[in-house]
Design a protein around this motif. Structure first.
Motif, mmCIF file in Angstrom:
data_model
loop_
_atom_site.group_PDB
_atom_site.id
_atom_site.type_symbol
_atom_site.label_atom_id
_atom_site.label_comp_id
_atom_site.label_asym_id
_atom_site.label_seq_id
_atom_site.Cartn_x
_atom_site.Cartn_y
_atom_site.Cartn_z
ATOM 1 N N THR A 160 0.850 -1.191 0.000
ATOM 2 C CA THR A 160 0.000 0.000 0.000
ATOM 3 C C THR A 160 0.883 1.237 0.000
ATOM 4 O OG1 THR A 160 -1.628 -1.234 1.247
ATOM 5 C CG2 THR A 160 -1.853 1.157 1.317
ATOM 6 N N ARG A 161 0.456 2.278 -0.715
ATOM 7 C CA ARG A 161 1.219 3.536 -0.707
ATOM 8 C C ARG A 161 1.173 4.144 0.691
ATOM 9 N NH1 ARG A 161 5.610 5.276 -2.304
ATOM 10 N NH2 ARG A 161 5.794 7.456 -2.862
ATOM 11 N N ILE A 162 2.298 4.699 1.105
ATOM 12 C CA ILE A 162 2.357 5.313 2.432
ATOM 13 C C ILE A 162 1.248 6.351 2.608
ATOM 14 C CG2 ILE A 162 4.762 4.989 3.158
ATOM 15 C CD1 ILE A 162 5.329 7.640 1.607
ATOM 16 N N ALA A 205 -3.358 5.047 -6.202
ATOM 17 C CA ALA A 205 -2.525 6.173 -5.768
ATOM 18 C C ALA A 205 -1.569 6.497 -6.914
ATOM 19 C CB ALA A 205 -1.796 5.849 -4.473
ATOM 20 N N GLU A 206 -0.459 5.781 -6.995
ATOM 21 C CA GLU A 206 0.543 6.109 -8.016
ATOM 22 C C GLU A 206 1.485 4.942 -8.240
ATOM 23 O OE1 GLU A 206 2.981 9.394 -6.540
ATOM 24 O OE2 GLU A 206 2.928 8.536 -4.535
ATOM 25 N N GLY A 207 2.406 5.125 -9.173
ATOM 26 C CA GLY A 207 3.466 4.136 -9.373
ATOM 27 C C GLY A 207 4.565 4.409 -8.357
ATOM 28 N N GLU A 210 5.984 7.311 -10.351
ATOM 29 C CA GLU A 210 5.201 7.912 -11.440
ATOM 30 C C GLU A 210 3.789 8.218 -10.951
ATOM 31 O OE1 GLU A 210 5.971 4.616 -11.582
ATOM 32 O OE2 GLU A 210 7.630 4.398 -12.983
ATOM 33 N N ASN A 211 3.170 9.205 -11.546
ATOM 34 C CA ASN A 211 1.733 9.426 -11.362
ATOM 35 C C ASN A 211 0.988 8.619 -12.425
ATOM 36 O OD1 ASN A 211 2.866 12.521 -10.522
ATOM 37 N ND2 ASN A 211 1.417 11.532 -9.154
ATOM 38 N N VAL A 212 -0.297 8.356 -12.136
ATOM 39 C CA VAL A 212 -1.113 7.539 -13.044
ATOM 40 C C VAL A 212 -2.256 8.377 -13.608
ATOM 41 C CG1 VAL A 212 -2.662 5.527 -13.167
ATOM 42 C CG2 VAL A 212 -0.627 5.426 -11.729
HETATM 43 N N1 PMP Z 1 5.261 9.856 -7.804
HETATM 44 C C1 PMP Z 1 6.422 9.510 -7.213
HETATM 45 C C2 PMP Z 1 6.364 8.669 -5.983
HETATM 46 C C3 PMP Z 1 7.652 9.901 -7.757
HETATM 47 O O1 PMP Z 1 8.799 9.541 -7.175
HETATM 48 C C4 PMP Z 1 7.664 10.658 -8.945
HETATM 49 C C5 PMP Z 1 8.986 11.065 -9.551
HETATM 50 N N2 PMP Z 1 9.454 12.260 -9.004
HETATM 51 C C6 PMP Z 1 6.435 11.021 -9.518
HETATM 52 C C7 PMP Z 1 5.256 10.602 -8.927
HETATM 53 C C8 PMP Z 1 6.393 11.896 -10.739
HETATM 54 O O2 PMP Z 1 6.845 13.173 -10.430
HETATM 55 P P1 PMP Z 1 7.576 14.097 -11.494
HETATM 56 O O3 PMP Z 1 6.692 14.159 -12.674
HETATM 57 O O4 PMP Z 1 7.736 15.397 -10.818
HETATM 58 O O5 PMP Z 1 8.880 13.458 -11.788
#
Ligand code: PMP
Length: 320
Positions: A160-162, A205-207, A210-212
């Motif tokens: 799970t994401r923090i 949440a996200e990668g 990365e964002n999703v």
């Molecule tokens: N989520 C997390 C957990 C990340 O580490 C990153 C990379 N910085 C992102 C999203 C995407 O952010 P950004 O587009 O600013 O690189």
């Protein structure tokens, strides 16, 4: 990049390509001399903050993408961590450009990090020096050239994401990435390219880095900041581009079911840039390939970073 066979799996190692100089506490030092003591506080307890930035080769020379925004985020991360950065945002911006310039590289990944250095042990870092380093090296796309074109396969993580009550997900704190590493390695071990983490409420949440985004019935959607995601700078850029292109957009909670039944999905991030997701948990997303809205946003993003879109020129900080 090195590809190795580990436990019957092909593993891609994103090896470093050393450059000449690293900026450390105000000075450019030779790459191999940019060292720190094993009793460096952050190495033990993970309370440090960092950034990931890219410099691109543009038609008018190398330019760092949204450099000031990255350094503002680093300052914010330090605030969350209770860490006082010894340099201003303006100084860090200049130091980054000096590093790229000194290494004579046109296209690179840039890694600034601020950490509690040598001298204080025990959990309380108060009184410790805050050291700052900025390194830059050539780094290809994170999820592969093929991935950019044809999409990658993702797995919903068992991790799970923090939650913000545990660690601030809005901050790029070093320790947060232990959670990311667990998810990433688990996805790779199961034969996937990347993980997608759910939040405590069970929504996307996200990668790990990365964002999703998903596309459903022509509408672009991404989880809101309240879902516990990093305020990605690529995420913000894609939202602005989508609005300018007349694509309807909403940030809202996205369930696992909504992701499975999306028409398109993609990751955004400095390392991953804009990478289509063609499959999640073995289920095809849409037609199982890069979708038309993803392609449109991706192609716009790539022309912006090449410096051919005057409308977005404020996002490029030229290294002169
Ligand atoms: N989520 C997390 C957990 C990340 O580490 C990153 C990379 N910085 C992102 C999203 C995407 O952010 P950004 O587009 O600013 O690189």
């Amino acid at each position: 990049m090195i590809i190795k066979l580990v436990e019957n799996r092909l593993v891609i190692h994103m090896t470093l390509s050393p450059t000449k100089l690293i900026w450390m506490n105000g000075k450019l030092v030779p790459w191999m001399k940019a060292n720190t003591h094993v009793l460096t506080h952050t190495l033990h307890y993970g309370m440090g903050v960092f950034e990931g930035i890219r410099c691109y080769k543009t038609v008018s020379g190398p330019a760092v993408f949204r450099l000031k925004d990255h350094m503002l985020r680093m300052k914010k991360s330090a605030d969350y961590a209770g860490m006082k950065l010894p340099y201003s945002v303006e100084r860090l911006v200049k130091a980054t450009k000096d590093t790229v310039k000194a290494n004579r590289i046109e296209e690179c990944y840039i890694r600034p990090i601020a950490y509690y250095g040598y001298g204080v042990m025990g959990l309380n870092p108060e009184g410790s020096e805050v050291d700052v380093a900025i390194a830059a090296w050539p780094w290809g796309t994170y999820l592969g050239e093929e991935g950019l074109k044809h999409g990658i396969r993702a797995k919903i993580s068992k991790w799970t994401r923090i939650h913000e009550s545990i660690m601030p997900p809005q901050a790029k704190v070093v320790a947060n990435y232990a959670n990311s590493i667990l998810a990433k390695v688990d996805a790779l071990k199961h034969g996937y390219d990347e993980a997608i983490l759910l939040n405590m409420a069970g929504n996307i949440a996200e990668g790990p880095g990365e964002n999703v985004f998903i596309v459903k019935d022509g509408k672009l959607l991404t989880p809101p900041i309240s879902s516990g995601v990093l305020m990605g700078i690529t995420r913000d850029s894609i939202i602005k581009i989508a609005k300018d292109e007349g694509i309807s957009f909403e940030d809202k909670d996205i369930s696992k079911k909504e992701l499975y039944s999306a028409d398109e999905a993609f990751f955004t991030g400095t390392a991953a840039e804009v990478t289509p997701i063609r499959e999640v948990d073995g289920k095809k997303i849409g037609e199982g390939k890069r979708g038309p809205i993803t392609e449109k946003l991706q192609s716009k993003f790539f022309s912006i970073i090449k410096g051919t879109e005057p409308r977005y020129k404020q996002w490029l900080d030229y290294v002169k």
